[in-house]
Design an enzyme around this catalytic site. Structure first.
Site, PDB file in Angstrom:
ATOM      1  N   SER A  17       0.848  -1.184   0.000  1.00 27.63           N
ATOM      2  CA  SER A  17       0.000   0.000   0.000  1.00 27.63           C
ATOM      3  C   SER A  17       0.882   1.231   0.000  1.00 27.63           C
ATOM      4  O   SER A  17       1.103   1.855   1.004  1.00 27.63           O
ATOM      5  CB  SER A  17      -0.914  -0.009   1.217  1.00 27.63           C
ATOM      6  OG  SER A  17      -0.188  -0.288   2.370  1.00 27.63           O
ATOM      7  N   LYS A 286      -2.668   7.954   5.665  1.00 33.58           N
ATOM      8  CA  LYS A 286      -1.293   7.672   5.277  1.00 33.58           C
ATOM      9  C   LYS A 286      -0.939   6.222   5.593  1.00 33.58           C
ATOM     10  O   LYS A 286      -1.444   5.627   6.542  1.00 33.58           O
ATOM     11  CB  LYS A 286      -0.326   8.616   6.012  1.00 33.58           C
ATOM     12  CG  LYS A 286      -0.528  10.085   5.657  1.00 33.58           C
ATOM     13  CD  LYS A 286      -0.087  10.361   4.229  1.00 33.58           C
ATOM     14  CE  LYS A 286      -0.354  11.805   3.833  1.00 33.58           C
ATOM     15  NZ  LYS A 286      -1.758  12.049   3.490  1.00 33.58           N
ATOM     16  N   ASP A 287      -0.017   5.709   4.827  1.00 32.36           N
ATOM     17  CA  ASP A 287       0.374   4.313   4.884  1.00 32.36           C
ATOM     18  C   ASP A 287       1.048   3.963   6.194  1.00 32.36           C
ATOM     19  O   ASP A 287       1.540   4.832   6.915  1.00 32.36           O
ATOM     20  CB  ASP A 287       1.341   4.062   3.717  1.00 32.36           C
ATOM     21  CG  ASP A 287       1.484   2.601   3.381  1.00 32.36           C
ATOM     22  OD1 ASP A 287       0.632   1.810   3.823  1.00 32.36           O
ATOM     23  OD2 ASP A 287       2.439   2.250   2.684  1.00 32.36           O
ATOM     24  N   LYS A 288       1.089   2.658   6.484  1.00 33.27           N
ATOM     25  CA  LYS A 288       1.735   2.210   7.715  1.00 33.27           C
ATOM     26  C   LYS A 288       3.232   2.050   7.545  1.00 33.27           C
ATOM     27  O   LYS A 288       4.015   2.705   8.226  1.00 33.27           O
ATOM     28  CB  LYS A 288       1.123   0.884   8.195  1.00 33.27           C
ATOM     29  CG  LYS A 288       1.851   0.328   9.418  1.00 33.27           C
ATOM     30  CD  LYS A 288       1.157  -0.857  10.030  1.00 33.27           C
ATOM     31  CE  LYS A 288       1.906  -1.298  11.286  1.00 33.27           C
ATOM     32  NZ  LYS A 288       1.204  -2.338  12.029  1.00 33.27           N
TER      33      LYS A 288
END
Length: 654
Positions: A17, A286-288
């Site tokens: 992701s 927002k992405d991890k």
């Protein structure tokens, strides 16, 4: 080939992701017992509450979503530009080993399965390792003014003139008094420099900075004191927050959140555990597995309290505080700026030059990335298709039936129970995590029965439900764009669509000569769009008809599932594109100079030009609702599906 790395043999680091608003499955870890955790710096202020913090909603923002930070068990998924994804809450992540995840991914999707087929450039692809470290992927928001959001100031703003008249201890005492920590007490301030002007200044400062407090002057043993006390006495105690926020101060504290290896909702859940329940808002998720920097707004929490969290939170940093009268809204951001490191690249300098030059000058096909369609053997767009077909038994079956590949044990048992007994209550008992999509659906079936599936399905949060049909739209768009490029290449042709002031128009042959492929849009199917007049429309009709859907009737008997449609550009050309090839020796070092490192005056990374490893460090900015994975795919010429990356990773390890 694009490969992913292991930090140890047991844990596979596979997070594709890449878009900051990507469809990841973040793990939200509650505090033990669902209680707030106390930060030593805030210990007196932590309010234990069973209420759940709210998050600012934006119902009018198409593609927006809202969340409630959970204080009990929760594994809430994260959406791309629309809503959270999917029934795999708690499935994909944390299976316990890379081998288990790899087994599950054998049954996953490839790019071809979701219509991703074409490339723009003709350069030769090359391999590299993406996200070997989470610091290899850094995202900064670009706000609506076009400014890149950065964390560069940790100081607390001076809100009001007059605060300088108090010592830090006096400020603390007054704040505690204002918040009724001292009940019917008071605070006495000795006037060592006793003049009428000084007393007047202190009186005004107390009333301005600490609404709800009154002052009086007292003389004790020849010394004068200004005594602060509650204006409303016992009556005010019944509503302790009534006077706690100055009218002259904006109701929302905006701040920049820097986070490492945490997704946005996980971060907000953590923050909410240290603060009273409150409304958080943001412009995009927002992405991890990344370092991300974004703006957050919270209702009526002071900058001082927020800044104290810096003393006790790991992998977070809060700063750039200011007060404003309005929250943030999803979709307000201009885009995101990415700094991406691809390690151990095999491409020559000429190959890298060709690939990056093409990305800068031509761009990439604006496909919906693999994150949009889930990670397991049941793609989300198949569920969406069943919803649009009004085939509710199929919807239930797709979400709850046993599926190939490894899953968490309790999900396997839950699915087996459902397959054997069709008893929602019995299947629900197998689930320790009730807030996953399976649990919400089973709870609905238990409450309303299998004859009221639509009502039962509505127990799943609206954003999650809509994500299924948006996933189907995305699948259709990807498929039809691949066909359009196959038929006409990368030029505008008669019958294509372009937007003028937000309205779609069909190009004539003469107009097509004056437009480029950068101008052309393709529709996501719906009742409020027009279609290309070349054979593309026939393609839409045939594809929808094959799925038992009518292009001329995209309204659903359930209003939520009626598709209006939208338009999306075929090609996206990133802005602010730059790159460099780096040589290095130590694979453990960070190759990016982060905001926090700059704040702490740490030197930037130093590279050995003769190092045995090579990495490509690229930077680029993208508008909202576009996938960084698709830009990287264009550079490397590789299938970005987790299924493919898992296979490549296994080969690489061997």
């Amino acid at each position: 080939m694009l490969t992913y790395s292991f930090t140890c043999p047991c844990y596979l680091l596979l997070t594709l992701s890449l878009c900051p608003m990507a469809d990841a499955e973040p793990m939200l870890v509650p505090a033990p017992g669902g209680e707030k955790r106390a930060c030593p710096a805030l210990e007196d202020e932590v309010a234990h509450s069973t209420k759940r913090p709210r998050v600012q909603k934006d119902e009018n923002n198409r593609g927006g979503h809202s969340h409630k930070p959970a204080q009990d068990e929760a594994e809430e998924p994260e959406g791309e530009e629309t809503e959270p994804l999917e029934e795999e809450d708690g499935e994909g992540a944390g299976l316990g080993s890379g081998e288990a995840f790899a087994e599950m991914m054998k049954h996953g999707l490839t790019e071809l399965d979701v219509g991703i087929q074409k490339f723009v450039s003709e350069h030769k692809g090359f391999s590299g390792i993406l996200k070997e470290r989470y610091s290899d992927f850094v995202v900064h928001e670009v706000n609506k003014e076009g400014k890149t959001v950065q964390l560069d100031d940790l100081s607390v703003p001076e809100e009001q003139p007059g605060s300088e008249v108090f010592t830090e201890e006096q400020k603390h005492q007054l704040e505690q008094l204002q918040l009724f920590k001292k009940k019917e007490g008071n605070v006495s301030i000795e006037m060592a420099d006793d003049t009428k002007e000084k007393r007047t200044l202190v009186h005004k400062a107390v009333k301005t900075l600490y609404p709800g407090l009154e002052t009086k002057t007292e003389e004790r043993e020849g010394k004068k004191f200004i005594v602060a006390y509650h204006a409303a006495g016992q009556k005010a105690l019944a509503a302790p927050r009534k006077h706690s926020w100055p009218k002259s101060r904006g109701a929302f504290c905006h701040f920049v959140l820097y986070k490492e290896n945490k997704d946005t909702m996980e971060a907000i859940n953590v923050l909410s555990k240290f603060l009273r329940p409150n409304v958080f808002s943001y412009m995009g998720t927002k992405d991890k597995r990344a370092i991300t920097v974004q703006e957050i707004a919270v209702l009526k929490v002071t900058a001082e309290r927020l800044s104290q969290l810096n003393k006790c939170l790991n992998n977070f940093k809060l700063g750039n505080f200011c007060y404003k009268k309005h929250p943030l809204k999803l979709g307000e951001l201009r885009g995101n700026h990415f700094t991406v490191v691809i390690r151990n690249i095999t491409g020559t300098d000429d190959q890298v030059q060709q690939a990056m030059t093409s990305l800068r000058e031509t761009g990439f096909i604006n496909y919906y990335g693999m994150q949009r369609f889930g990670t397991t053997a049941v793609p989300t767009h198949q569920v969406g298709k069943a919803i649009l077909q009004d085939n509710w038994n199929e919807v239930i079956d797709l979400i709850l039936k046993p599926r190939p590949g490894a899953e968490k044990g309790y999900l396997v048992k839950c699915r087996e129970e459902w397959a054997q007994s069709q008893d929602p209550e019995a299947a629900l008992k197998k689930l320790p995590v009730k807030r996953c999509v399976e649990g919400q659906l089973l709870r609905g079936l238990s409450m309303y029965g299998k004859k009221n599936i639509i009502t039962a399905f509505a127990m799943i949060p609206r954003n999650n439900r809509l994500m299924y049909i948006h996933s189907y739209q995305s699948f259709m768009w990807n498929t039809m764009v691949s066909r359009r490029i196959e038929a006409f290449g990368l030029k505008a042709v008669e019958g294509d669509l372009v937007l003028r002031g937000g309205t779609a128009f069909v190009l004539s042959a003469a107009e097509a000569e004056t437009h480029s492929i950068q101008d052309v849009v393709m529709p996501l199917p719906g009742f409020d769009v027009i279609y290309p007049t070349h054979h593309g429309k026939r393609g839409y009709r045939e594809k929808l008809s094959a799925d038992n859907l009518d292009i001329d009737n995209m309204r659903h008997r359930v209003r939520d599932y009626s598709l209006a449609g939208a338009y999306r550009r075929i090609l996206i050309k990133p802005s602010d594109v730059s790159w460099e090839v780096i040589n290095y020796d130590d694979p453990r070092i960070s190759l990016v100079h982060t905001d926090v490192e700059k704040l702490e005056d740490q030197p930037p990374p130093v590279f050995n030009k003769e190092g045995k490893y090579r990495a490509l460090r690229m930077e680029f900015s993208l508008p909202p609702s576009t996938y960084a994975t698709m830009a990287i795919r264009e550079v490397l010429k590789m299938d970005t599906s987790i299924k493919n990356q898992t296979q490549l990773n296994t080969i690489w390890l061997n």
